[in-house]
Design an enzyme around this catalytic site. Sequence first.
Site, PDB file in Angstrom:
ATOM      1  N   GLY A 170       0.794  -1.217   0.000  1.00 35.41           N
ATOM      2  CA  GLY A 170       0.000   0.000   0.000  1.00 35.41           C
ATOM      3  C   GLY A 170       0.829   1.271   0.000  1.00 35.41           C
ATOM      4  O   GLY A 170       0.288   2.368  -0.102  1.00 35.41           O
ATOM      5  N   SER A 173       4.621   2.366   4.358  1.00 36.34           N
ATOM      6  CA  SER A 173       5.774   2.134   5.220  1.00 36.34           C
ATOM      7  C   SER A 173       6.319   3.445   5.783  1.00 36.34           C
ATOM      8  O   SER A 173       6.456   4.437   5.074  1.00 36.34           O
ATOM      9  CB  SER A 173       6.885   1.443   4.430  1.00 36.34           C
ATOM     10  N   SER A 237      -2.478   2.105   9.946  1.00 35.34           N
ATOM     11  CA  SER A 237      -2.372   2.286   8.493  1.00 35.34           C
ATOM     12  C   SER A 237      -3.417   1.488   7.734  1.00 35.34           C
ATOM     13  O   SER A 237      -3.338   1.381   6.503  1.00 35.34           O
ATOM     14  CB  SER A 237      -0.977   1.840   8.027  1.00 35.34           C
ATOM     15  N   GLY A 304      12.057 -12.661  -0.698  1.00 35.34           N
ATOM     16  CA  GLY A 304      11.127 -12.968  -1.769  1.00 35.34           C
ATOM     17  C   GLY A 304       9.855 -12.147  -1.694  1.00 35.34           C
ATOM     18  O   GLY A 304       9.708 -11.255  -0.854  1.00 35.34           O
ATOM     19  N   TYR A 506       4.075   3.628  22.594  1.00 32.93           N
ATOM     20  CA  TYR A 506       4.023   4.299  21.289  1.00 32.93           C
ATOM     21  C   TYR A 506       4.163   5.800  21.527  1.00 32.93           C
ATOM     22  O   TYR A 506       3.289   6.423  22.130  1.00 32.93           O
ATOM     23  CB  TYR A 506       2.683   3.979  20.639  1.00 32.93           C
TER      24      TYR A 506
END
Length: 586
Positions: A170, A173, A237, A304, A506
């Site tokens: 999406g 990041s 997110s 991968g 956080y």
Amino acid sequence: MDDAAPQTTPLDAPGRSPRTDQAAQDAREGDGGSGVQHMKWWGWGREGVSFDHRDKPKLQPFVLEKVGVDLDTPGRPALDFDELPVPDSRAPEELLAALRTAAGDGHVHTGAMERVVHTYGKSLRDLLRLRAGDLPRTPDVVVYPGDEDAVRAVVDAVADAGAVLIPFGGGSSISGSLHPRADEQRPVVSLDLGRMNRVLEVDEHSRLARVQAGVLGPDLEDQLGARGWTMGHVPDSFTHSTLGGWIATRSSGAQSDKYGDIADLTRALRVVQPGRVVATRPVPSEATGPSVRDMLIGSEGRLGVITEAWVQVHRLPENRQILGYFYPSFEAGLAAMRDIAASDASTVLTRVSDANETAFSFATGKRSRGVSHLVSSGLKTVLKRRGWDLDAICLSFVGFEGGADAVKANQAVVKKIVKAHGGIVVGKGPGTLYDQKKFDTPYIRDYILDRGALADVSDTAASWSTLLPLYRHVREQADRAFARVGVQGWIMCHLSHSYHGGACLYFTFAFQQVSETPLVEYDVVKGAIQQAFVDAGGTLSHHHAVGTEHAQWLAEDISPAGRAMLGELFAAVDPQGQMNPGAIVD
């Protein structure tokens, strides 16, 4: 971004569902190459959706006092795309031809917009570089495969051409996992999984779903919900991130207390490597040596391309409630969260904000609405009589799901613990607002960035006995960093994601940009916070991944030998360094 532009839609416009309706709308607006939607190239979310402070009368004076930035100042417009110095594509025609054969003529793109969208994620560093026109290297081509066979053909074509491949989900990041290295001389291919977005099957007896990796959070929940199921994974997110991205970065969602982190939810994977596919089985447990599945989870494209996964799903809950609580101090709130985790109560989420974050929450309320409205004059009088310092109030949320009797019983257990730590129950109102606003933070960050404030987040996890000293150490080091930079700064924190042995802390921080080199100032503050994590016994990240942003602390976190093991693993699987080189271990 102009907050007065007619196309702008405030995030908290009335009429949206508290769970996924707005998220689904956000995720579907706009369109990119091959019919795949992307966020705007210069910020978070879709074009036409942004934050607006003008109906929140306490926010402007709050930000001015704490950070020194006036939100009434008109936002700086985004750089015109045509002004960007976009490098020309270096993709050789032979490689392009092979990619077209693999994915189809209409699904291979070399246009400037496509390549810029796929150059960076959405970290503060990414946005500052984009807004400065700092594009030393972009992908040379963006490819949209439609199925695993196409992915295999693309991966093999990249390997044969001696090129570099970077998987793209999406684009959300914030750890620097997506951008090519500035000195990369080989052709760079961005492989976008956005067309692979379906729930393929649901095993109702095993409560497992087989899902393609490119599905966005809202679309995944819509498809599962239509069958009466939910995965329950809701990271901040959520609206703009994918299943494959969650797995590749070892994500955690707000409801992990009940549903688990992505590592708990992911039961099996299919991952394409050059010339082969790694496939694990969806079994509940196994004794097959070091876990291949766990090696792949969190590998950020180094091992991968994830094409699909079997994930755990649950029946949609009969009832869902999030209640609000107040504590007289953060210490009391942390202790209550620890005791809730150790109790017989079943919760879907547990969260408590420190006094700074609670004050920010109060400041974001609308007129006669929001959390601040709960602190009425009558309640203030009661709290003062109890000896509470009103500036130290800490807001907490605890979520419950299940049958009516179970929810009631769990709430009773939590209420007893809250009272034992001097807290009080506020009710359902804060929980409703939390559900409505939980995806808004990145928009607020962009909004204040437009007006001259740098804001970002850092997350860590530590044992219960370590959390409070770690919290104090981070606050101290952040304040020292603000002083070194010579800025007025603000740092706030919440606990979330409780576990048997500890929890996640956080942190959100903000300060005024005071020079023409904002990344220098940012690195001082961000670096101090990250260093404080590992110095005080926390991990470098709880769920934001390593990428390139946090890689410098990896050896301190997992030991130099652990870091060397990861490097040796990546080199063994990818000896030519063609799969997202530089992420995690350079």
